[in-house]
Design an enzyme around this catalytic site. Structure first.
Site: not given
Length: 813
Positions: A529-532, A535
């Site tokens: 996933i992009s945000d995972c 981060e």
């Protein structure tokens, strides 16, 4: 169709809109009835979890085995009260707070820490050190922090139905799991007899009908008090025909609703040319992967083989409907849905599409063609389900497609002797979590990597990464990040999933690039996933220069692997400049006119989100600082476009709507930090000043902030959202989010920030923990979800930022 697609593929499609004209208007209610904590369970994680599963499979003579990385896996197994480390667990009373506080897991980890550290010093006087010392005790041996990611009530009933219709197999749900599930359902029944869609939701038909059926299949009698009250709620709202479509689907599988009562889900839609604007490959992956097995099962009109002779099914047919079962007007009932379920009413476009599909199904002339296409569509769907199983090591992207993929495998068991079903059974426990309220099914196989990434960034901002008391904790967390980067380790590359990363396979099964990304949960899950990814990358970048991770036992993470992560992030930027979740937006804004779910909003395409965009902006900016020569032009351009997107979806009042957390405080932090990371000067930025002004306007008299899931549901700030489960309307998680945003934006109101910090310190418990308050996560606009780690991670991060960044260098100094 092409002209419509072009006309509606416009800027602003990712703007969530709001406020909703019809707010939720109802509140949940429970009778005060404290129930003793569920007992007898222990949590096995990482390699230990594989050992537990292997032993259970061997004892049953199963040929199935687990593939993929073990890191992050967390399962519960029954050991009996004498061995569970949960002595003293407090009773659960939803009337006080329907959110469990994760006592079983936390007591178990604290007991293990005490045994390993008999000379552990008493809690520190400093709130920041006290909080980190407490939180490190909860860390698992493989480096992640386990925790409750439950909340939705509609998930486990689907699993119970599939367990029942596949022969009530103990390898899917054993006796102890079934008892703990029943305890969970009974503890969460509301005063009106129903159950909500999630733990803080007022009762809905979606939650109530499914839970009623699950309880009956688990052995509850129809005249038990719980069941009589539930049946009264269901009948008051018109009977099971008035539940939403996802619940109707499960009823059809069990044989307590006729398939004539369910709308068409033709599997032959997968045979359309890929350029067709409404090809299902263009859907958001979570919706796509749910409707994939649904289409297969609908196409076969699959029904429990013993439905006509099973006494429980016979009784349910009488219990669920106010009229006689044989008198129900099934086809007319397809469109019936109770108002309490109808968050996203089916629009006229979908109504017309359904009428067309009904004509197609009824047509005698088209019969021969339909049968040929149906056979091909079923074959493709079964193959696609099988590919999803192997790509995810039988975890699957989420709990709904997990249970229905299991049923598809069961339907095809003659082809492999039932091996796929057995492999699925090994992974059922990955979704189950036990807390003091019982066993629930989580919204994913956990939030491991997501929670860890925030925790490690908080430690880095506290400048505590090399502190003697945290070194072992940081090294374990670092190693978890190394093990969890998708398809980047020798173990993950030895699994069948790696073969599906080839470009031809990704094209065939509509998958985005995976290698190099980070997941929300585990490497074995396999969906980046992009945000995972962002981060995870940010965490590696802030930790990589610490002395404690520069030598064994810390595992090396090469620069090439970091470049892989950046390549994944860059590939997920949408045309509007924002970042999607799993894949680029493949569809159009008008796709939402085809949303068939009734219960969820904005599920049809992969929109751009403020959360994904902030995380991606931050990761790209930090990577560019460290590696300025890698794809320089693309990174700079991506940051510029990301900044423009965040500006474009900011509301006039300075707020952003949060799609994955509750809600405006969450998005306010993401929005402000995303603008700053993408080049905005907080000292002179008008959007940052406006965002800070919005947050300051919501601060409560006690210094905190508070809102709940109704902010997400109604798309307006729930000023009194934490009145029920917080502290005088404030909550520690919302307060931490607001403070992180204000400090990132260099808020000039130093007194307001200091007051918020004082509130967090006041709410901290003596051992360094914080109290469990209201639900803090959300998905698909209308469903809350639990993140028990948030009550620790975000207050610690806010305290760290205040001490080491904001207080020493206040704005205007």
């Amino acid at each position: 169709a092409a002209a419509v697609a072009v006309a509606t593929a416009r800027d602003g499609v990712s703007h969530p809109g709001g406020p909703r004209p019809r707010p939720i208007g109802r509140a949940p209610s429970w009778d005060p009835a404290p129930k003793p904590s569920v007992r007898g369970w222990k949590c096995a994680t990482g390699e230990a979890s594989h050992d537990v599963t292997a032993a259970k499979a061997a004892a049953a003579g199963s040929p199935a085995r687990l593939e993929g990385e073990a890191s992050g896996r967390q399962i519960w197994h029954f050991v009996g009260e004498a061995a569970d480390d949960a002595a003293g667990a407090e009773a659960f009373d939803p009337a006080s707070n329907p959110n469990a506080s994760d006592q079983l897991y936390r007591r178990e980890r604290l007991a293990a820490w005490a045994r390993a550290h008999p000379d552990d010093p008493p809690p520190a006087g400093d709130p920041l050190e006290r909080g980190f010392r407490f939180y490190q005790k909860l860390q698992c041996d493989d480096g992640h922090w386990a925790g409750d990611y439950g909340g939705p009530h509609f998930l486990s009933p689907g699993l119970v139905v599939v367990w029942y219709v596949t022969g009530r197999r103990d390898d899917i749900l054993d006796e102890n799991q079934r008892a703990a599930m029943r305890a969970y359902y009974e503890r969460h029944q509301q005063s009106d007899g129903g159950w909500g869609t999630h733990v803080e939701s007022p009762s809905t038909m979606f939650g109530s009908v499914l839970t009623y059926v699950a309880l009956r299949l688990l052995g509850a009698g129809p005249e038990e008090v719980v069941m009589r009250r539930a049946r009264a709620f269901i009948h008051f709202h018109g009977g099971a025909c008035y539940t939403s479509s996802w619940a109707k689907f499960a009823l059809c599988l069990l044989g307590v609703m006729d398939w004539e009562g369910h709308e068409s889900i033709p599997p032959e839609a997968w045979l359309l040319p890929h350029w067709v604007p409404f090809h299902p490959c263009r859907m958001w992956c979570h919706a796509r992967m749910v409707y994939l097995p649904m289409g297969y099962l609908w196409g076969k009109r699959w029904v429990y083989a013993d439905a006509e002779t099973d006494p429980v099914v016979e009784l349910l047919r009488a219990e669920l409907y106010p009229e006689k079962y044989e008198d129900v007007p099934w086809r007319a009932s397809r469109a019936w849905v109770a108002d309490v379920d109808n968050y996203s009413p089916v629009g006229i476009v979908m109504v017309c599409a359904r009428r067309f599909l009904t004509l197609y199904e009824d047509s005698f002339v088209l019969g021969p063609l339909r049968r040929r296409l149906r056979a091909k569509g079923l074959a493709f769907s079964a193959d696609y389900c099988r590919a999803e199983d192997l790509q995810t090591n039988y975890v699957c992207i989420g709990p709904v497609n997990k249970v229905y993929n299991t049923l598809v495998a069961y339907d095809n068991r003659d082809a492999d002797g039932g091996l796929a079903v057995a492999n699925h059974a090994l992974r059922v426990a990955d979704y189950l979590w036990v807390a003091e309220d019982g066993m629930k099914m989580q919204g994913y196989n956990g939030s491991q990597c997501w929670d860890l990434s925030f925790a490690t960034q908080a430690m880095a901002e506290a400048r505590a990464g090399d502190a003697p008391y945290l070194r072992d904790c940081v090294v374990k967390a670092w190693n978890y990040l190394e093990r969890t980067q998708i398809l980047s380790t020798e173990v993950s590359q030895a699994s069948p999933a790696f073969g599906y990363e080839a470009p031809a396979m990704r094209e065939k099964y509509f998958r985005h690039v995976s290698k190099g990304g980070w997941p929300f949960s585990t490497s074995a899950h396999g969906w980046p996933i992009s945000d995972c990814t962002a981060e995870g990358l940010k965490s590696v970048l802030v930790l990589r220069n610490l002395a404690c991770v520069s030598a064994p036992p810390a595992r090396p993470i090469s620069d090439a692997r970091l470049a892989d992560a950046v390549d994944v992030i860059l590939a997920l930027q949408n045309a509007d400049g924002g970042f999607a979740t799993y894949e680029n937006n493949r569809g159009y804004g008008w796709y939402e006119w085809l949303n068939p779910s009734e219960t969820f909003g904005d599920i049809m395409i992969d929109y751009s989100y403020v959360e994904c965009s902030m995380a991606s902006n931050g990761a790209l900016a930090r990577f560019h600082e460290t590696f300025p020569d890698h794809r320089t032009r693309e990174v700079r351009n991506a940051l510029k476009r990301g900044n423009a997107f965040l500006r474009s979806i900011q509301r006039a009042d300075g707020s952003w709507y949060g799609s994955w957390g509750c809600c405006f405080t969450y998005a306010g932090w993401f929005g402000i930090e995303g603008l700053v990371d993408s080049g905005e000067d907080p000292a002179s930025s008008e959007p940052v000043a406006r965002a800070c002004g919005f947050l300051l306007a919501q601060q409560r008299a006690n210094g905190g902030w508070g809102e709940d899931f109704t902010s997400c549901f109604d798309k307006r700030y729930a000023a009194d959202g934490m009145r029920a489960y917080g502290d005088e309307g404030s909550g520690v998680v919302c307060t931490a989010w607001a403070l992180l945003g204000l400090m990132a934006g260099q808020c000039s109101d130093k007194e307001a920030v200091a007051k918020g910090i004082a509130y967090l310190e006041k709410r901290q418990l003596a051992d360094g923990d914080w109290p469990q308050e209201g639900i803090s996560g959300v998905f698909n606009r209308a469903c809350g979800i639990t993140y028990t780690a948030y009550r620790n991670v975000f207050p610690l991060w806010a305290l760290a930022r205040y001490r080491n960044s904001y207080a020493p260098n206040p704005p205007g100094k």
